[in-house]
Scaffold this motif. Structure first.
Motif: not given
Length: 617
Positions: A235-245, A269-283
């Motif tokens: 089952l789908l647990n989470n998905y993201g990023p909602i904005k700035n795909k 673009i290479i992005v380092l991000c964290k689950a579950p919101h998948f916000k970019a930490l570095k790019k």
């Protein structure tokens, strides 16, 4: 082809410049952390990171479509594309011996994706859209266990496959409108799928990554977001990023030891991000869409391959890119050496000219002209400029150090400039066009002028060579003629006629004979004085001969063409002495270096190959 190559000595392949960046996850770091593995045409290259030494795995009959490396590093599996109606091979290599462990043939037309089970027990393979099946193979017995259609008939095509990290019987397939968890039932020889439920989301899946503990898996989509799905329930647990795909979709995902994830997107673009919101930490932005990300060791370093055939190395802590390999991503159309030096050479392709350092394979300079194609290049003998022929009808001259445009001759030919040569005093340029005209240009310090037009050819001019005394030149054309011109009085001296499309021509160094070749696969020797034929050799058993070059003493010459073989000939004997096997695309041009240490050949798959000259000087 086997018959053609078995009786001759082989040319030694010294190195390859090339990487097919269009293969999804084609670039892998071997678990020994010392080598990278990547495809080029029908060859898989294993390159040492410290010494840049290359080993080649060659057995495929057509372009490689996928490369997988087992977790232990013991095996490398490669799949290929082939023609409609034919079956595509999967080859498993033993890494240490660099030898074939097994060849497996079941899928039609294309192998889309491959994955090894965590303990090297099984290999699972996915066929392309004309095949649509998923097959699981036993690596030890080299036989298939079972197969199944990859998705339901109403769904699209499955595009990617991934094994669980700790279970040898669970894997995932994803694609257009399909996402399935599979379980292997070995006693009954069945694989049983479970559909994953993504609720209202409809997505096309490009890539899959499983977490280290097998609790979740991430799916990168063409929409530019990441789905996080439970392995237990599907089952789908989470998905993201909602904005700035992620722009142009998520094309590569890798999980790090810290449970952060590295994401590569279609716009580079290479992005380092964290689950579950998948916000970019570095790019970081690199050149070309990302097709593969591979970790070295625990991920303190990682390597990135892009669609424009660049390979980058990143240090995780600094998160800065370093370009380690680059090459043409389109067909290479011509090659030239500067006068008297073998340490540099230039190649041209779609939209670019590149200058390379021969001993190290490093790119020294790149000249880009977007949306145009460079058909031919030549170094002026004084070394002050590179002249180039372009399909927009312009002749452009660049400085060899900086690549700055020195001058352009506009509207040189109305159907594109297809061949170019310069006199040894650097005062005249002779160009040939797609419409068949030969034009002579006078070059001055700050200007240039049109000197004469020679209209005899009726079709594309493919090659121009000038005599050492700058008084005569020979031009080859697709209309079946080679014409020897007097370039002092601008008149025709001789004409050679043959039932072929001439692709290449060379003066013998003593300049009393010329050799030609082309579409009819014949190598012709001709008398310059009266244009009479001296002899004819069979240059190839299949396909046209596109490139040839002759040694400075005239005792040997080399040819290459559509049969993908380099042939080294004795000029007087007219017999092949050595053959070079290594190209996987049509050879377009070939040159012997001025020092006669190397032979360099370029092909339509973007590869540049350097061969050792077979005789010591």
């Amino acid at each position: 082809m086997a018959k053609e190559t078995e009786d001759f000595s082989q040319l030694e392949l010294e190195s390859i410049i090339g990487f097919n960046g269009k293969v999804p996850s084609g670039l892998s770091v071997h678990p020994d952390c010392e080598n990278i593995i990547y495809p080029l045409g029908c060859t898989t290259v294993v390159q040492n990171l410290k010494t840049s030494q290359q080993a080649f795995l060659e057995s495929h009959t057509n372009n490689i479509s996928f490369v997988a490396v087992s977790r232990s590093g013991r095996y490398i599996a490669t799949g290929q594309v082939t023609y409609m109606g034919f079956k595509a091979d999967i080859i498993i290599y033993n890494y240490v011996e660099k030898a074939i462990h097994a060849t497996m043939t079941l899928h039609q037309a294309k192998v889309e994706s491959l994955a090894f089970s965590p303990n090297d027990l099984y290999l699972v393979s996915l066929g392309g859209q004309d095949d649509g099946s998923v097959v699981i193979w036993n690596i030890a017995t080299k036989l298939s266990i079972c197969g199944s259609p990859a998705c339901v008939a109403t769904a699209g095509n499955a595009l990617t496959i991934k094994f669980a990290n700790n279970m040898d019987d669970t894997f995932i397939t994803g694609g257009t409108g399909t996402l399935r968890l599979w379980l292997l039932d070995l006693p009954n020889r069945k694989i049983r799928p479970t559909e994953c439920q993504t609720g209202p989301l409809k997505r096309m899946i490009n890539c899959i990554e499983v977490t280290k503990d097998d609790s979740f898996f991430y799916c990168g989509t063409t929409t530019g977001d990441i789905l996080m799905i439970s392995m237990k329930t599907g089952l789908l647990n989470n998905y993201g990023p909602i904005k700035n795909k992620f722009s142009l979709g998520v094309t590569a995902i890798v999980e790090l030891k810290s449970e952060d994830i590295l994401v590569g997107s279609g716009d580079g673009i290479i992005v380092l991000c964290k689950a579950p919101h998948f916000k970019a930490l570095k790019k970081v932005q690199v050149d070309g869409g990302i097709t593969s990300i591979s970790l070295r060791g625990q991920g303190h370093q990682f390597f990135v391959g892009t669609i424009t055939s660049q390979i980058y190395r990143f240090n995780f802590t600094e998160f800065k890119e370093e370009l380690i390999t680059t090459c043409h991503s389109n067909a290479v159309l011509d090659i030239a050496f500067p006068c008297g030096t073998s340490d540099l050479f230039g190649t041209c392709s779609k939209a670019e000219i590149r200058i390379w350092h021969t001993p190290t394979n490093k790119e020294l300079l790149r000249i880009s002209v977007p949306n145009m194609t460079c058909n031919a290049i030549e170094f002026m003998q004084d070394g002050k400029s590179i002249i180039s022929a372009w399909n927009d009808g312009k002749i452009r001259a660049f400085t060899p150090e900086t690549g700055k445009l020195m001058y352009a001759i506009n509207n040189a030919h109305h159907d594109g400039v297809t061949a170019i040569a310069a006199t040894s005093d650097c005062k005249k340029i002779i160009s040939g066009g797609g419409e068949g005209q030969i034009r002579i240009w006078e070059i001055f310090a700050k200007s240039h002028k049109f000197s004469a037009g020679l209209k005899e050819h009726t079709s594309t001019v493919s090659c121009i060579k000038i005599k050492k005394n700058d008084q005569e030149c020979v031009t080859a054309s697709y209309d079946g003629t080679c014409i020897i011109w007097d370039i002092i009085r601008y008149a025709r001296n001789q004409m050679i006629l043959a039932n072929t499309l001439f692709k290449c021509v060379c003066y013998h160094p003593e300049e009393y004979q010329i050799i030609t070749s082309g579409k009819d696969r014949k190598i012709g020797y001709w008398e310059v004085y009266d244009g009479s034929a001296i002899r004819e050799l069979d240059g190839s058993l299949s396909g046209s001969v596109n490139g040839m070059d002759i040694t400075t003493d005239g005792s040997f010459f080399v040819t290459g063409g559509e049969d993908k073989l380099i042939k080294f000939w004795g000029y007087n004997e007219g017999e092949v002495t050595h053959i070079g096997i290594g190209h996987s695309g049509t050879i377009n041009r070939i040159k012997i270096s001025p020092s006669a240490k190397h032979i360099i050949s370029v092909s339509s798959d973007g590869a540049i190959l350097r061969w050792k000259y077979p005789y010591a000087n």
